[in-house]
Motif scaffolding. Sequence first.
Motif, PDB file in Angstrom:
ATOM      1  N   GLY A  71     -27.091  11.982 -62.265  1.00 57.48           N
ATOM      2  CA  GLY A  71     -26.480  12.971 -62.782  1.00 57.48           C
ATOM      3  C   GLY A  71     -26.830  13.756 -64.005  1.00 57.48           C
ATOM      4  O   GLY A  71     -26.611  15.035 -64.091  1.00 57.48           O
ATOM      5  N   GLU A  98     -29.674  16.170 -62.662  1.00 61.66           N
ATOM      6  CA  GLU A  98     -28.958  17.201 -61.841  1.00 61.66           C
ATOM      7  C   GLU A  98     -28.296  18.402 -62.987  1.00 61.66           C
ATOM      8  O   GLU A  98     -28.401  19.557 -63.002  1.00 61.66           O
ATOM      9  CB  GLU A  98     -27.907  16.863 -61.022  1.00 61.66           C
ATOM     10  CG  GLU A  98     -27.359  17.897 -59.918  1.00 61.66           C
ATOM     11  CD  GLU A  98     -26.702  17.277 -58.752  1.00 61.66           C
ATOM     12  OE1 GLU A  98     -26.781  18.284 -58.167  1.00 61.66           O
ATOM     13  OE2 GLU A  98     -26.469  16.344 -58.802  1.00 61.66           O
ATOM     14  N   THR A 127     -19.258  11.822 -51.612  1.00 64.76           N
ATOM     15  CA  THR A 127     -19.484  13.367 -51.496  1.00 64.76           C
ATOM     16  C   THR A 127     -20.727  13.810 -52.334  1.00 64.76           C
ATOM     17  O   THR A 127     -21.165  14.530 -51.810  1.00 64.76           O
ATOM     18  CB  THR A 127     -18.182  13.851 -51.862  1.00 64.76           C
ATOM     19  OG1 THR A 127     -17.830  13.347 -53.310  1.00 64.76           O
ATOM     20  CG2 THR A 127     -16.897  13.712 -51.011  1.00 64.76           C
ATOM     21  N   ILE A 128     -21.028  13.032 -53.355  1.00 66.27           N
ATOM     22  CA  ILE A 128     -22.269  13.455 -53.754  1.00 66.27           C
ATOM     23  C   ILE A 128     -23.234  12.560 -53.755  1.00 66.27           C
ATOM     24  O   ILE A 128     -24.634  12.909 -54.213  1.00 66.27           O
ATOM     25  CB  ILE A 128     -21.848  13.449 -55.625  1.00 66.27           C
ATOM     26  CG1 ILE A 128     -21.382  12.087 -56.043  1.00 66.27           C
ATOM     27  CG2 ILE A 128     -20.794  14.293 -55.769  1.00 66.27           C
ATOM     28  CD1 ILE A 128     -21.485  11.959 -57.504  1.00 66.27           C
ATOM     29  N   TRP A 129     -23.127  11.107 -53.241  1.00 68.19           N
ATOM     30  CA  TRP A 129     -24.303  10.515 -52.888  1.00 68.19           C
ATOM     31  C   TRP A 129     -24.091   9.810 -51.511  1.00 68.19           C
ATOM     32  O   TRP A 129     -23.478   8.661 -51.390  1.00 68.19           O
ATOM     33  CB  TRP A 129     -24.283   9.280 -53.936  1.00 68.19           C
ATOM     34  CG  TRP A 129     -25.208   8.365 -53.652  1.00 68.19           C
ATOM     35  CD1 TRP A 129     -25.058   6.846 -53.695  1.00 68.19           C
ATOM     36  CD2 TRP A 129     -26.653   8.266 -53.618  1.00 68.19           C
ATOM     37  NE1 TRP A 129     -26.125   6.199 -53.503  1.00 68.19           N
ATOM     38  CE2 TRP A 129     -27.166   6.959 -53.502  1.00 68.19           C
ATOM     39  CE3 TRP A 129     -27.729   9.401 -53.632  1.00 68.19           C
ATOM     40  CZ2 TRP A 129     -28.582   6.768 -53.366  1.00 68.19           C
ATOM     41  CZ3 TRP A 129     -28.798   9.124 -53.477  1.00 68.19           C
ATOM     42  CH2 TRP A 129     -29.384   8.031 -53.436  1.00 68.19           C
ATOM     43  N   TYR A 185     -17.577   8.382 -54.095  1.00 68.91           N
ATOM     44  CA  TYR A 185     -18.583   9.127 -54.695  1.00 68.91           C
ATOM     45  C   TYR A 185     -19.462   9.451 -53.486  1.00 68.91           C
ATOM     46  O   TYR A 185     -20.533   9.802 -53.692  1.00 68.91           O
ATOM     47  CB  TYR A 185     -19.196   8.581 -55.968  1.00 68.91           C
ATOM     48  CG  TYR A 185     -19.926   7.476 -55.919  1.00 68.91           C
ATOM     49  CD1 TYR A 185     -21.172   7.411 -55.345  1.00 68.91           C
ATOM     50  CD2 TYR A 185     -19.487   6.071 -56.246  1.00 68.91           C
ATOM     51  CE1 TYR A 185     -21.832   6.175 -55.427  1.00 68.91           C
ATOM     52  CE2 TYR A 185     -20.247   4.875 -56.243  1.00 68.91           C
ATOM     53  CZ  TYR A 185     -21.369   5.086 -55.754  1.00 68.91           C
ATOM     54  OH  TYR A 185     -22.216   4.059 -55.780  1.00 68.91           O
ATOM     55  N   SER A 208     -30.879  21.387 -62.016  1.00 64.00           N
ATOM     56  CA  SER A 208     -30.430  21.206 -60.514  1.00 64.00           C
ATOM     57  C   SER A 208     -31.166  21.640 -59.640  1.00 64.00           C
ATOM     58  O   SER A 208     -31.362  21.394 -58.323  1.00 64.00           O
ATOM     59  CB  SER A 208     -28.898  21.290 -60.427  1.00 64.00           C
ATOM     60  OG  SER A 208     -28.720  22.842 -60.604  1.00 64.00           O
TER      61      SER A 208
END
Length: 358
Positions: free
Chosen positions: A304, A307, A98-100, A96, A311
Amino acid sequence: MQKRIIGIDVARSLAIFGMIIVNFKMVFGNHDNPFLTTILGLLDGKAAATFVVLAGVGFSLMTKGAAYRNNADELNRNKYKLLKRALFLFLIGISYSTIWQADILHFYGIYILLAIFLIKSKPETLLFIAIGMIIVYPILMILWDYDNGWDYAKMNYINLWTVKGFLKNLFFNGFHPVIPWSAFMIIGMWFGKMELDNTRVVTQALWISLTVFVVVQIISYFSIAFFSMGNQEMITELTPILGTDPMPPLPLYMISGSSVAILLISFCILISKKYENTTFIHILKNTGQLALTFYIAHVIIGMGFIEMVSSIKMGEYTVNFSFLYAMFFIIVCLIFSMINKKHSKYGPIEWVMRKFTD
């Protein structure tokens, strides 16, 4: 078998709470209320450092008996278990990132690999290696450009998913680079080899670490004041070098972070021993045992949710909102730990990790 030291779990719960506050502040926003921003800024890099030092303490405690008995088979079993956990945490963290991008778990996996080779090391050897890593880092900064790859406006690492960018981020200029951050784990291993069930030893560690922390803060403050001569532009340029902020992780930060970690762990060991049977300590102990679950949950669920709701406003919230939401999430963690303990010995992620690595 050595009795579990409750204070270690209590310290782990406080470290994860600090990381939740720091990360929510970074992601949601840190605007308005300069006073609260300054106070919460004291946690930057310190909570995560404590989390890593605690891992080192845990490894020493886990292997202390086998190392003392020189039981090669037991030590090898411990090393193999740690190797599997290192791989598990590395893969979870990468999955993860890629998101964090500020994930610590994939760094953590590499720290553990280094720790495996040092399990039988004497305390003075561990301290020597940790100090060596801390000292060598400024030399690396002279050789390589620390800022290369960073978009500081978005706190985004541009070439993270290229081989060169990934390795440079992992070992040199990421959020928690292996050099010098693995020194925190090694210092934890050194501390874990002490008699942590001895009140006199832990009390001494508390006062020494407090003294070191205060001295480092004084050195940092007055050196910046002296060299800047009050010039604001010079203060801005000198703060990353002579300050105790985590980026870049220069010696004053590393010493400050290590001393805060040992101070907090020592305090938690002492207070937990004194109030071992109280509900508050019991809840914190349970929460600390679910630290991995809560670390992942604060990214996937905590961040999450906001967002998903809005977002567009990510990064634009006030520090008041970030802090209050962090406190709400921490309360949810405390409640979940109480409920979970009635039904299971481990947290959800801890249970999965044990299934794959035990």
